[in-house]
Design a protein around this motif. Structure first.
Motif, short mmCIF file in Angstrom:
data_model
loop_
_atom_site.label_atom_id
_atom_site.label_comp_id
_atom_site.label_asym_id
_atom_site.label_seq_id
_atom_site.Cartn_x
_atom_site.Cartn_y
_atom_site.Cartn_z
N CYS A 130 0.79 -1.23 0.00
CA CYS A 130 0.00 0.00 0.00
C CYS A 130 0.82 1.28 0.00
O CYS A 130 0.38 2.31 -0.53
CB CYS A 130 -0.92 0.03 1.23
N CYS A 133 1.53 3.88 -2.94
CA CYS A 133 0.49 4.85 -3.34
C CYS A 133 0.08 5.73 -2.16
O CYS A 133 0.01 6.96 -2.27
CB CYS A 133 -0.74 4.12 -3.87
N HIS A 134 -0.25 5.10 -1.01
CA HIS A 134 -0.85 5.83 0.11
C HIS A 134 0.17 6.56 0.98
O HIS A 134 -0.21 7.39 1.80
CB HIS A 134 -1.67 4.86 0.96
N VAL A 151 -5.35 9.63 -4.76
CA VAL A 151 -5.12 8.78 -3.59
C VAL A 151 -5.53 9.57 -2.34
O VAL A 151 -5.03 10.67 -2.12
CB VAL A 151 -3.64 8.35 -3.50
N GLY A 172 -11.04 -3.26 -4.67
CA GLY A 172 -10.62 -2.00 -5.26
C GLY A 172 -11.77 -1.01 -5.31
O GLY A 172 -12.93 -1.36 -5.08
N MET A 176 -8.24 2.71 -7.55
CA MET A 176 -7.47 1.68 -6.85
C MET A 176 -7.84 0.31 -7.38
O MET A 176 -9.02 -0.05 -7.44
CB MET A 176 -7.73 1.75 -5.35
#
Length: 202
Positions: A130, A133-134, A151, A172, A176
């Protein structure tokens, strides 16, 4: 000069004969196999095994066995967590459709006990699947997010329920992609614990 012309004539005739013999009608002759070890499996294969390398444990010599009659396959998930009266079980088989996130929010409860061990494991899986992206702190500032807009920042989503998070990891949402095929249900629930910690500023 005459010798050179003769050589050329012989080469043309030889090439013509090779073409005629090589291009026969029909497709029942695959030709010669010069390196069989590159094509025939030596290690045990599920569907095919050449003589000399067949497994002695099945009638066909292949490594693939048919299921026992009358049985139904079940994924090898850990389905019981906790001890004594706090034991929860069987929330690993997930059948809520992708378009039914409201059901997930309303009905799902994290079966994994929240403790230092599961939180540390959740952080490990979050970092692996994760963080790119996050972001490390869940602020939506990962390296991929710089190019892949949209995001979210977890701090602005502190009221999000655990079933919602699990459902989004599984199927998703928006931009995502689903991660259900990459992360087991048990590990998804551990990620949920860690995401909730990030939501609360942890």
């Amino acid at each position: 000069m005459k010798f050179t012309r003769l050589n050329r004539s012989l080469l043309v005739m030889a090439a013509a004969m090779l073409t005629i013999t090589a291009c026969k009608r029909g497709h029942d002759n695959p030709g010669s196999q010069f390196a069989p070890n590159m094509y025939e499996p030596v290690g045990y294969e599920p569907y095919k095994q050449v003589d000399g390398f067949k497994t002695p444990y099945s009638k066909t010599g292949t490594a693939l066995w048919l299921p026992v009659k009358g049985t139904v396959s079940r994924r090898n998930y850990n389905t019981a967590f906790g001890d004594g009266d706090s034991t929860t079980s069987d929330l690993m088989i997930y059948n809520i459709p992708a378009d039914s996130i409201e059901i997930a929010e309303r009905t799902l409860v994290n079966p994994i006990p929240l403790n230092e061990k599961t939180l540390a494991e959740g952080k490990e899986y979050y970092t692996r699947f994760c963080q790119h992206c996050h972001g490390e702190a869940g602020k939506g500032d990962g390296l991929v997010a710089a190019q892949y807009k949209g995001v979210p920042n977890y701090a602005s989503m502190s009221g999000m329920k655990e079933g919602h998070i699990f459902h989004v990891i599984t199927h998703g949402r928006n931009r995502m992609w689903p991660h259900g095929s990459q992360i087991t249900p048990e590990d998804r629930w551990k990620i949920v614990h860690y995401v909730q910690k990030l939501q609360n500023g942890g």
